[in-house]
Motif scaffolding. Structure first.
Motif, PDB file in Angstrom:
ATOM      1  N   ALA A  74       0.832  -1.208   0.000  1.00  0.00           N
ATOM      2  CA  ALA A  74       0.000   0.000   0.000  1.00  0.00           C
ATOM      3  C   ALA A  74       0.860   1.250   0.000  1.00  0.00           C
ATOM      4  N   CYS A  75       1.929   1.222   0.780  1.00  0.00           N
ATOM      5  CA  CYS A  75       2.850   2.365   0.819  1.00  0.00           C
ATOM      6  C   CYS A  75       3.503   2.566  -0.542  1.00  0.00           C
ATOM      7  N   ALA A  76       3.999   1.482  -1.129  1.00  0.00           N
ATOM      8  CA  ALA A  76       4.678   1.568  -2.418  1.00  0.00           C
ATOM      9  C   ALA A  76       3.750   2.107  -3.497  1.00  0.00           C
ATOM     10  N   HIS A  77       2.509   1.611  -3.543  1.00  0.00           N
ATOM     11  CA  HIS A  77       1.582   2.062  -4.572  1.00  0.00           C
ATOM     12  C   HIS A  77       1.281   3.544  -4.449  1.00  0.00           C
ATOM     13  N   ARG A  78       1.011   4.004  -3.231  1.00  0.00           N
ATOM     14  CA  ARG A  78       0.682   5.417  -3.058  1.00  0.00           C
ATOM     15  C   ARG A  78       1.888   6.308  -3.390  1.00  0.00           C
ATOM     16  N   LEU A  79       3.087   5.876  -2.974  1.00  0.00           N
ATOM     17  CA  LEU A  79       4.283   6.644  -3.305  1.00  0.00           C
ATOM     18  C   LEU A  79       4.493   6.714  -4.822  1.00  0.00           C
ATOM     19  N   ALA A  80       4.303   5.587  -5.494  1.00  0.00           N
ATOM     20  CA  ALA A  80       4.472   5.552  -6.953  1.00  0.00           C
ATOM     21  C   ALA A  80       3.433   6.417  -7.634  1.00  0.00           C
ATOM     22  N   MET A  81       2.212   6.383  -7.139  1.00  0.00           N
ATOM     23  CA  MET A  81       1.140   7.184  -7.724  1.00  0.00           C
ATOM     24  C   MET A  81       1.458   8.672  -7.600  1.00  0.00           C
ATOM     25  N   LEU A  82       2.163   9.046  -6.543  1.00  0.00           N
ATOM     26  CA  LEU A  82       2.520  10.441  -6.313  1.00  0.00           C
ATOM     27  C   LEU A  82       3.782  10.860  -7.068  1.00  0.00           C
ATOM     28  N   GLY A  83       4.344   9.934  -7.857  1.00  0.00           N
ATOM     29  CA  GLY A  83       5.471  10.275  -8.712  1.00  0.00           C
ATOM     30  C   GLY A  83       6.836   9.854  -8.208  1.00  0.00           C
ATOM     31  N   ASN A  84       6.872   9.139  -7.105  1.00  0.00           N
ATOM     32  CA  ASN A  84       8.146   8.661  -6.576  1.00  0.00           C
ATOM     33  C   ASN A  84       8.477   7.289  -7.157  1.00  0.00           C
ATOM     34  N   ASP A  85       9.753   6.957  -7.212  1.00  0.00           N
ATOM     35  CA  ASP A  85      10.174   5.601  -7.555  1.00  0.00           C
ATOM     36  C   ASP A  85      10.330   4.808  -6.269  1.00  0.00           C
ATOM     37  N   VAL A  86      10.009   3.527  -6.334  1.00  0.00           N
ATOM     38  CA  VAL A  86      10.026   2.674  -5.141  1.00  0.00           C
ATOM     39  C   VAL A  86      10.738   1.377  -5.456  1.00  0.00           C
ATOM     40  N   VAL A 135      -2.935  -1.786   5.532  1.00  0.00           N
ATOM     41  CA  VAL A 135      -3.089  -0.977   4.319  1.00  0.00           C
ATOM     42  C   VAL A 135      -3.216   0.501   4.680  1.00  0.00           C
ATOM     43  N   ALA A 136      -4.036   0.802   5.681  1.00  0.00           N
ATOM     44  CA  ALA A 136      -4.218   2.193   6.092  1.00  0.00           C
ATOM     45  C   ALA A 136      -2.905   2.795   6.577  1.00  0.00           C
ATOM     46  N   GLU A 137      -2.146   2.030   7.340  1.00  0.00           N
ATOM     47  CA  GLU A 137      -0.876   2.536   7.865  1.00  0.00           C
ATOM     48  C   GLU A 137       0.142   2.759   6.744  1.00  0.00           C
ATOM     49  N   GLY A 138       0.188   1.845   5.787  1.00  0.00           N
ATOM     50  CA  GLY A 138       1.100   2.020   4.660  1.00  0.00           C
ATOM     51  C   GLY A 138       0.724   3.210   3.806  1.00  0.00           C
ATOM     52  N   ARG A 139      -0.556   3.353   3.532  1.00  0.00           N
ATOM     53  CA  ARG A 139      -1.044   4.487   2.728  1.00  0.00           C
ATOM     54  C   ARG A 139      -0.736   5.816   3.413  1.00  0.00           C
ATOM     55  N   ASP A 140      -1.052   5.908   4.702  1.00  0.00           N
ATOM     56  CA  ASP A 140      -0.869   7.171   5.415  1.00  0.00           C
ATOM     57  C   ASP A 140       0.613   7.515   5.578  1.00  0.00           C
ATOM     58  N   ALA A 141       1.443   6.499   5.804  1.00  0.00           N
ATOM     59  CA  ALA A 141       2.880   6.745   5.892  1.00  0.00           C
ATOM     60  C   ALA A 141       3.406   7.267   4.558  1.00  0.00           C
ATOM     61  N   ALA A 142       2.901   6.720   3.461  1.00  0.00           N
ATOM     62  CA  ALA A 142       3.329   7.174   2.137  1.00  0.00           C
ATOM     63  C   ALA A 142       3.015   8.652   1.934  1.00  0.00           C
ATOM     64  N   LYS A 147       0.921  -2.563 -11.754  1.00  0.00           N
ATOM     65  CA  LYS A 147       0.679  -1.908 -13.043  1.00  0.00           C
ATOM     66  C   LYS A 147       0.753  -0.391 -12.949  1.00  0.00           C
ATOM     67  N   ILE A 148       0.740   0.150 -11.752  1.00  0.00           N
ATOM     68  CA  ILE A 148       0.886   1.593 -11.605  1.00  0.00           C
ATOM     69  C   ILE A 148       2.224   2.062 -12.160  1.00  0.00           C
ATOM     70  N   GLY A 149       3.231   1.171 -12.140  1.00  0.00           N
ATOM     71  CA  GLY A 149       4.560   1.518 -12.622  1.00  0.00           C
ATOM     72  C   GLY A 149       5.385   2.189 -11.537  1.00  0.00           C
ATOM     73  N   GLY A 150       6.679   2.230 -11.752  1.00  0.00           N
ATOM     74  CA  GLY A 150       7.554   2.903 -10.806  1.00  0.00           C
ATOM     75  C   GLY A 150       7.942   2.095  -9.591  1.00  0.00           C
ATOM     76  N   ILE A 151       7.522   0.824  -9.545  1.00  0.00           N
ATOM     77  CA  ILE A 151       7.823  -0.035  -8.396  1.00  0.00           C
ATOM     78  C   ILE A 151       8.650  -1.221  -8.868  1.00  0.00           C
ATOM     79  N   THR A 152       9.794  -1.421  -8.260  1.00  0.00           N
ATOM     80  CA  THR A 152      10.643  -2.579  -8.520  1.00  0.00           C
ATOM     81  C   THR A 152      10.651  -3.457  -7.280  1.00  0.00           C
ATOM     82  N   VAL A 153      10.478  -4.762  -7.463  1.00  0.00           N
ATOM     83  CA  VAL A 153      10.488  -5.705  -6.340  1.00  0.00           C
ATOM     84  C   VAL A 153      11.738  -6.569  -6.419  1.00  0.00           C
ATOM     85  N   GLU A 154      12.510  -6.557  -5.355  1.00  0.00           N
ATOM     86  CA  GLU A 154      13.683  -7.412  -5.254  1.00  0.00           C
ATOM     87  C   GLU A 154      13.425  -8.471  -4.192  1.00  0.00           C
ATOM     88  N   THR A 155      13.214  -9.708  -4.613  1.00  0.00           N
ATOM     89  CA  THR A 155      12.941 -10.790  -3.672  1.00  0.00           C
ATOM     90  C   THR A 155      14.251 -11.353  -3.124  1.00  0.00           C
TER      91      THR A 155
END
Length: 446
Positions: free
Chosen positions: A156-168, A428-435, A204-212
């Motif tokens: 949730a944090c990653a998606h909101r940050l990416a939506m706001l134009g940040n890379d994650v 989800v709420a905590e991740g979104r609000d932190a973002a 699909k929002i883009g801007g998010i890379t996942v390193e497992t």
């Protein structure tokens, strides 16, 4: 016991594949469109709706239900997802019976609430099936944020940050993203690999890379992340399992319930998954119920949940307790384990009856023995791998109302952080609000 050998009484293939398919089918099947329309028509569309107040992510529930009623299910999904990007999973696993649906006016007046969870699933499933991602990225900020952990809060944090134009960049310890949604939820609540599909859709929002395969202390450090990223969000969950303080807790057949659930969720053939004939689950939360019910669905003959306090003090909701009972699980209250008996492998468990006075729990000295060739520990999880120097509170990372930790430039949320309930929707709420706070901080406005 030789490697690969199972303890006596624990076996695979107790049921046929057809029986297992039936047992693990969707707990709450999706609405057909006409069913959703009928269900939506029951809503009073309350002003200052109590259901919205009860939702940790503050979804405008009357609005999205009205949109479904008007035949605009995809618009309803956008209303939901703007507040809760994991609205599809939350529709499946949220304890709606103790949140939005508990305070529904229909529930108060008639004892039958509007089925908000199923309506939410109808809307989000409709949108996801279209392949559309309803959000676009804002212009690039030039900032990059590290998110540690790809569970609900991290995603949730990653998606909101990416939506706001940040890379994650998400650093995830396991081989797959999703956290408890992927590894810790009962299989009958999330069928058809929905957790994985939801993550793929979210990205699909883009801007998010996942390193497992990337975890704190295993290739990355907090100091290193701070040097290489503009901000860090920790969503590392609770990887530790509390110890079972009982003699014989190290015998074969005794294992963590969270590991059992994870194995089941990742199994490609449930008929190959071993389960005991007589299973006892120690604990009283959702994990205990999920482990117990799934043991029964796999073919265990006798399954008992043993909880040290009363029914009303049980963490699992009344709905979950009733679900377990309907599947043939026995619920025992005011009992605590004192010993697991058997010659190398579990055969019986000895439980002591308890008494609670003034909130203080004590044993009565009276005991009972149950046959148990498999014992699952579901007695809570603990924080592991917290970075050195970060302040803790109640065994979790201390955060303020915006998710900020004691270390500048580091935020945290989800189960690893103090405050709130350990629920997907809360994470989800905590991740979104932190973002939102991270973005504002990076933009220099806070």
């Amino acid at each position: 016991m030789a490697q690969g050998q199972m303890a006596p009484g624990i076996a695979s293939g107790r049921l046929s594949r057809d029986e297992l398919t039936s047992n693990f089918s969707d707990l709450h099947p999706a609405y057909a469109p006409h069913e959703a329309a009928v269900a939506a028509d029951r809503c009073y569309f309350c002003y200052d709706a109590p259901c919205q107040t009860a939702c940790p992510t503050d979804i405008d529930i009357p609005l999205f239900i009205r949109q479904i009623q008007a035949g605009q299910s995809e618009a309803a999904a956008r209303t939901i997802l703007s507040q809760n990007i994991l609205g599809g999973m939350c529709a499946r696993v949220c304890p709606t019976e103790t949140l939005c649906e508990e305070v529904c006016v229909r529930e108060t007046a008639e004892g039958k609430p509007v089925e908000i969870g199923r309506l939410q699933r109808h809307a989000t499933d409709t949108l996801m099936a279209s392949g559309e991602h309803p959000f676009e990225r804002a212009p690039a900020t030039g900032k990059t944020v590290a998110v540690v952990g790809a569970g609900p809060a991290g995603l949730a944090c990653a998606h909101r940050l990416a939506m706001l134009g940040n890379d994650v960049v998400i650093h995830e310890a396991k081989a797959k993203s999703g956290g408890l949604n992927e590894f810790g939820i009962a299989a009958y609540k999330s069928t058809n690999n929905f957790a994985e599909a939801e993550v793929d859709w979210l990205l699909k929002i883009g801007g998010i890379t996942v390193e497992t395969g990337s975890a704190l202390g295993q290739g990355i450090t907090l100091d290193g992340l701070q040097q290489n990223y503009d901000a860090v969000f920790l969503s590392i969950g609770l990887a530790g399992v509390n110890a079972l303080r009982a003699d014989g807790a190290d015998k074969d057949g005794v294992r963590d319930a969270v590991d059992f659930i994870a194995d089941l969720r990742q199994s490609g053939d449930l008929s190959a998954l071993p389960v005991g004939r007589n299973v006892v689950v120690i604990g009283g939360g959702m994990t205990a119920i999920d482990a117990a019910v799934q043991s029964k669905l796999l073919g265990a003959e006798n399954v008992t949940v043993a909880y040290r306090r009363s029914r009303t003090e049980m963490g699992a909701s009344g709905f979950e307790q009733d679900l377990a009972a309907s599947k043939g699980v026995k619920l025992m209250f005011n009992v605590q384990p004192v010993a697991v008996h058997g010659n190398g492998a579990a055969v019986e468990i000895e439980l002591e009856y308890t008494s609670s006075q003034g909130g203080s729990l004590s044993g009565t000295g009276e005991t009972v023995r149950l046959r148990a060739d498999q014992v699952f520990k579901a007695i809570g999880q603990s924080l592991e791998g917290a970075p050195d120097g970060i302040a803790l509170e109640g065994g979790k990372i201390r955060v303020d109302e915006n998710g900020r930790t004691s270390i500048s430039g580091v935020w945290a949320g989800g189960d690893c952080a103090s405050g709130g309930e350990d629920l997907t929707v809360t994470a989800v709420a905590e991740g979104r609000d932190a973002a939102m706070d991270i973005h504002a901080s990076l933009a220099g406005s806070s």
